[in-house]
Scaffold this active site. Structure first.
Site, short mmCIF file in Angstrom:
data_model
loop_
_atom_site.label_atom_id
_atom_site.label_comp_id
_atom_site.label_asym_id
_atom_site.label_seq_id
_atom_site.Cartn_x
_atom_site.Cartn_y
_atom_site.Cartn_z
N ASP A 1 0.98 -1.31 -0.21
CA ASP A 1 -0.10 -0.19 -0.20
C ASP A 1 0.82 1.15 0.02
O ASP A 1 0.21 2.38 0.02
CB ASP A 1 -0.98 0.08 1.08
CG ASP A 1 -0.47 0.11 2.62
OD1 ASP A 1 0.86 -0.03 2.63
OD2 ASP A 1 -1.04 0.35 3.46
N CYS B 1 -1.98 3.68 6.17
CA CYS B 1 -1.53 2.83 7.25
C CYS B 1 -2.58 3.02 8.52
O CYS B 1 -2.51 2.25 9.35
CB CYS B 1 -0.14 3.26 7.52
SG CYS B 1 1.10 2.68 6.21
#
Length: 382
Positions: free
Chosen positions: A246, A371
């Site tokens: 990501d 995150c």
């Protein structure tokens, strides 16, 4: 902010010798529903689906950072960043902030009334990795607990390792326990059966000792209902996550990805080589529906122009978060690069507001907006 801040992208200079509580997939506790990988894979995964982030969210989960042993003098500043993100997302969808009981009052004051702060013990802010991933089957949502073990036992996260069980119980969401160890940031789904993964973050003895890539892929397909896994090499051992996908490449639609690219003035390193390898793989691959990928570069800011600091500063725009009617991107202070990244995101999400948020302390600690957030699929909570 301290340039010596121990971070998720560092080798954990201050914590390398601390043993973490092992929460791997090798043993079940009372009440665990461990997903079996025996039997016919296609039958077991029939109708099972892992959605894309741009689909409707019921809510966003976040975590209030608690560990001054990790953040030291920067703990107040990283809390400011987390509260800023929560308030921004709260303008678009329901936000639930998990916090230790003794920190609930301060967290609520910082986050404001658009954010619900609940008593649930956590250690740090990385909700993407500690909250279960969600799958749907027959119209029902289930949380898949990925057995968070401190990114391969690199840090001790006793409370965070229990979030998968405690949070789902709090919201009466069925829980299943994956037969492998991973983190939410390891996976990038397109909602149509394709999943991007960095090999370094999961085919790794610190998570899944003794398992090869084919074994793990079979378990992932059965557990998450995906039909095709595209493996990117990633980077081993250069950050605490072993290079989560990501922060490297993200879907904006099925068949379309944005790829993190270093600023031209940044010396080539293992991260830029990982991006090159990812681009080569994606340029030749097809997704679960047989489409070729469109790969668009998402350039980083100039490190001489950013407002943050620290050797481990994460300057990728790829760690954006897609919420209801909106996309949240980091604002790094390089005005030209920030504007360019916003323009690229707006082009790919034309019907959503693109909201830049300053996150210098989070970025200095090795992470980003994605995150620190975790979406739950479903009808938006009123």
């Amino acid at each position: 902010m301290s340039p010596l801040l121990p971070s998720r992208r560092s080798a954990l200079r201050a914590f390398g010798g601390i043993g973490a509580v092992v929460l791997g997939a090798s043993a079940c506790g009372p009440g665990d529903d461990l997903l079996s990988t025996s039997g016919n894979q296609d039958t077991a995964a029939e109708g099972l689906r892992m959605g894309a982030e741009w689909e409707s969210h019921a809510r966003t989960f976040m975590s209030w950072p608690a560990l001054d042993s990790v953040w030291a003098e920067d703990l107040p500043y990283v809390r400011e960043d987390i509260a800023r993100i929560a308030r921004a997302i709260g303008e678009y969808e329901y936000v639930v902030m998990m916090a230790r009981p003794q920190q609930v009052k301060a967290a609520q004051k910082a986050c404001g009334r658009d954010v619900e702060v609940i008593e649930l013990p956590v250690d740090d802010l990385w909700a993407r990795d500690t909250v279960p991933v969600f799958v749907e089957q027959g119209g029902k949502v289930t949380g898949v607990d990925l057995n968070f073990n401190g990114w391969g036992n690199k840090q001790t996260h006793t409370n965070d390792g229990k979030v998968g069980r405690t949070l789902l119980a709090e919201y009466d969401i069925p829980r299943r326990r994956a037969p492998f160890v991973a983190e939410g940031g390891s996976f990038e789904p397109d909602g149509e059966g394709t999943l991007l993964i960095t090999e370094s973050s999961i085919v790794n003895d610190n998570r899944n000792r003794g398992k090869n890539r084919d074994q793990i892929e079979a378990e992932i397909k059965k557990t998450l209902g995906v039909k095709k896994v595209i493996w990117l090499k990633g980077v081993r051992g250069q950050d605490i996550t072993d290079a989560h996908v990501d922060s490297l490449v993200r879907f904006t639609a099925p068949g379309v990805v944005l790829l993190d690219r270093a600023h031209p003035d940044t010396p080539a390193d293992s991260w830029s080589r990982a991006a090159d390898q990812a681009k080569a793989v994606l340029s030749e691959a097809t997704d679960a529906q047989g489409r070729r990928f469109e790969v668009i570069d998402l350039p980083q800011p100039d490190l001489y122009e950013i407002t943050g600091e620290g050797d481990d500063f994460v300057s990728t725009y790829a760690n954006f978060y897609i919420a209801n009617d909106s996309v949240f991107m980091p604002k790094f202070g390089d005005r030209k690069a920030d504007k360019r990244a916003k323009s690229i995101l707006q082009e790919h999400f034309p019907k959503r507001d693109i909201v830049p948020v300053a996150i210098d302390t989070i970025a200095s600690g090795g992470g980003g907006i994605h995150c620190s957030t975790h979406d739950q699929p479903g009808k938006p909570v009123d």
